[in-house]
Design an enzyme around this catalytic site. Structure first.
Site, short mmCIF file in Angstrom:
data_model
loop_
_atom_site.label_atom_id
_atom_site.label_comp_id
_atom_site.label_asym_id
_atom_site.label_seq_id
_atom_site.Cartn_x
_atom_site.Cartn_y
_atom_site.Cartn_z
N LYS A 1 0.85 -1.18 0.00
CA LYS A 1 0.00 0.00 0.00
C LYS A 1 0.90 1.24 0.00
O LYS A 1 1.92 1.28 0.70
CB LYS A 1 -0.90 -0.02 1.24
CG LYS A 1 -1.93 1.09 1.34
CD LYS A 1 -2.79 0.86 2.59
CE LYS A 1 -3.86 1.92 2.76
NZ LYS A 1 -4.69 1.65 3.97
N SER B 1 -9.50 1.42 3.16
CA SER B 1 -8.69 2.24 2.27
C SER B 1 -7.64 1.46 1.49
O SER B 1 -7.03 2.01 0.56
CB SER B 1 -7.99 3.34 3.09
OG SER B 1 -7.08 2.77 4.02
N SER C 1 -9.98 -0.88 7.16
CA SER C 1 -9.28 -0.60 5.90
C SER C 1 -8.58 -1.80 5.27
O SER C 1 -8.13 -1.71 4.13
CB SER C 1 -8.27 0.54 6.10
OG SER C 1 -8.94 1.76 6.23
#
Length: 548
Positions: free
Chosen positions: A166, A247, A271
């Site tokens: 990420k 996310s 997330s």
């Protein structure tokens, strides 16, 4: 521009000119921005606000930069070799891939090139691009080739496995942007602690994944998976039809689309669980503190944690083990990659939410767990009081983001505080914050003393623990089973681990996940429970558009 990046760009130019050229790969389409008005208008009436897009393509990044970083690393690799290797790599677990390499069916370098080729093939195609990738490691093929030459005693199965991070996790050779224009040039000197751990076992960082900008702490009610740097991440099971969750959107999408062996996400509250379940992936939000937060763009030092996202349970435990630090409360030796094999779930007591009983997939999962021997106890806990939760996140981010920018950010990053970010965004709001920045405004408007923030942390922790402990103690439960990220907020407040596993698909084809929540440091137990469920239910299937 850093000296390292300048040297690399010169290297790219020379190498492309002398050997591997764009013309060698006509199947990769040079990216030309297109008129997306019709696609956006088609989503304007979607029931979910999360699917009402203002932008799909990034107005900041040039997708050809990804292509130009990939092509020089494909020297000696062809479309024919990609097709030849595809049945050996698509949807295969780490153990199978390692066996194939041991049998000389392909090398670590070819495995890496296969993923690079696949990313270039899909992400350069206007009709199939998922906007899942922000950047590619320019040296990953070379790093894989070195691993081929070392022939070491492979002490960990993550050795040679290409993994996507990420883009809020620091790593060398790539900027760490959190999807934000303010961090566009944030080329950090050192890897995050979890990345150092992965690399110490021979894991390869393939690239950085798109995400909900600032880990979903920027705008309110905006689409999941959107960032100014990466554009709008799309769900491969239904591009523009299904929410990606957030996310860690790009991390989960990359796993679902077979862009890497595995990915790493981060979670504050949902997330990892949300995008993993939305992409039919396995996602672990571990107990806070097992995995280091060092070198990760934060929301809340109180609640943040990285975690692995994979296609199956065994791979998940492998990556989790490789990410673990000796500094954590559980040492790597106590985070084994081998999931304990249990024959059945006899004696295991699981709490199932009465409120979710109308979900047919959840009910099917309960039936499967009963068949495996689990005792299912229906629970209907009192709602948790979340008062102060937003203030906790805002208060923590105000403090923790400033610490990150001071300790880790590149000298080229001019922002120093959350307020600086807000001012920076206002200079070009159309490009930088098309959905606004309500959450950053909330940070600036917050008026809390340090003592008040401590009180909120304590209150929420106790409320979260109480929410789970009452039914767990009353019914002597080993874990509670939920859906997707439905109870991620309570698990976040309690600092309890949660593991989501593919549970099936709705009649429209949208994935759902069965989520196991248990007490801190019980990851090994839920891995065992979930692995039995995974083997019995066999629910995961790849998105059809991305099978080739």
């Amino acid at each position: 521009m850093s000296t390292t990046k300048l040297i690399y760009l010169v290297f790219i130019s020379v190498l492309c000119f002398s050997s591997c050229k764009k013309e060698d790969y006509p199947e990769f389409q040079t990216w030309v921005p297109y008129d997306e008005t019709g696609l956006i208008e088609a989503n304007a009436d979607k029931e979910s606000q999360r699917l009402r897009y203002k932008l799909i393509q990034s107005k900041v990044s040039d997708r050809n930069d990804i292509l130009n970083t990939i092509i020089p690393q494909l020297e000696g690799f062809s479309k024919e070799r990609y097709l030849e290797l595809s049945p050996l790599i698509i949807d295969q677990d780490i153990e199978t891939l390692q066996n194939h390499i041991s049998e000389d069916l392909f090398s670590y370098k070819e495995l890496t090139q296969w993923y690079l080729y696949r990313i270039a093939q899909f992400e350069s195609n206007r009709d199939l691009a998922l906007n899942a990738i922000i950047s590619i490691n320019p040296f990953v093929a070379e790093q894989a080739e070195k691993l081929d030459a070392e022939t070491p005693s492979k002490t960990h199965p993550v050795y040679g496995m290409p993994i996507i991070l990420k883009d809020n996790i620091n790593t060398q050779n790539m900027a760490t942007t959190a999807g934000a224009v303010a961090l566009l040039n944030n080329e950090t000197e050192n890897d995050a602690e979890i990345v150092k751990n992965l690399k110490s076992f021979g894991g390869l960082v393939l690239g950085k994944a798109n995400l909900s900008e600032w880990a979903n702490f920027l705008c309110a009610g905006c689409p999941n998976g959107y960032s100014a740097i990466g554009g709008q991440t799309l769900n491969p099971y239904g591009p523009r039809e299904f929410d990606t969750g957030g996310s860690s959107s790009g991390s989960a999408v990359a796993v679902a689309a077979n862009y890497a062996v595995a990915a790493v996400g981060s979670e504050t509250s949902g997330s990892i669980l949300s995008p993993s379940s939305q992409q039919s992936a396995v996602g672990l939000k571990p107990t806070i503190g097992i995995l280091s937060q060092d070198g990760i763009v934060p929301i809340s030092g109180t609640l943040d944690t990285p975690g692995p996202i994979t296609k199956n349970l065994q791979d998940n435990s492998i990556v989790f083990s490789a990410m673990a630090s000796a500094k954590s409360k559980i040492s790597p030796s106590k985070v084994p990659w081998e999931i304990e094999i249990i024959k059945n779930l006899k004696g295991v007591r699981l709490g199932a939410y009465k409120a979710y009983s109308q979900d047919s997939l959840y009910q099917n999962a309960i039936d499967d767990l009963k068949t495996l021997g689990a005792e299912i106890i229906e629970i209907d806990p009192e709602p948790m009081d979340f008062e102060g939760f937003t203030e906790l996140l805002s208060g923590d981010m105000k403090i923790d983001l400033e610490k990150y920018l001071t300790l880790y950010a590149s000298d080229e990053v001019e922002i120093k505080t959350a307020y600086d970010v807000m001012k920076f965004n206002l200079k070009d709001s159309t490009v930088r914050i098309p959905y606004g920045q309500a959450r950053f405004e909330g940070i600036e408007d917050l008026d809390l003393t340090e003592d008040e923030l401590v009180d909120i942390r304590t209150k929420l922790l106790l409320a979260g623990i109480d929410y789970f402990e009452k039914p767990m103690q009353t019914h002597n439960l080993d874990a509670i089973i939920s859906i997707n990220n439905y109870n991620a907020g309570q698990a976040a407040a309690a600092k309890y681990p949660a593991l989501t596993v593919p549970m099936g698909y709705t009649s429209e084809g949208e994935p759902e996940g069965l989520t196991f929540i248990t007490k801190p440091y019980q990851e090994s137990d839920v891995y065992s429970y979930a692995k039995l469920y995974e083997a019995a239910s066999k629910q995961r299937k790849s998105p059809e558009l991305y099978l080739n």
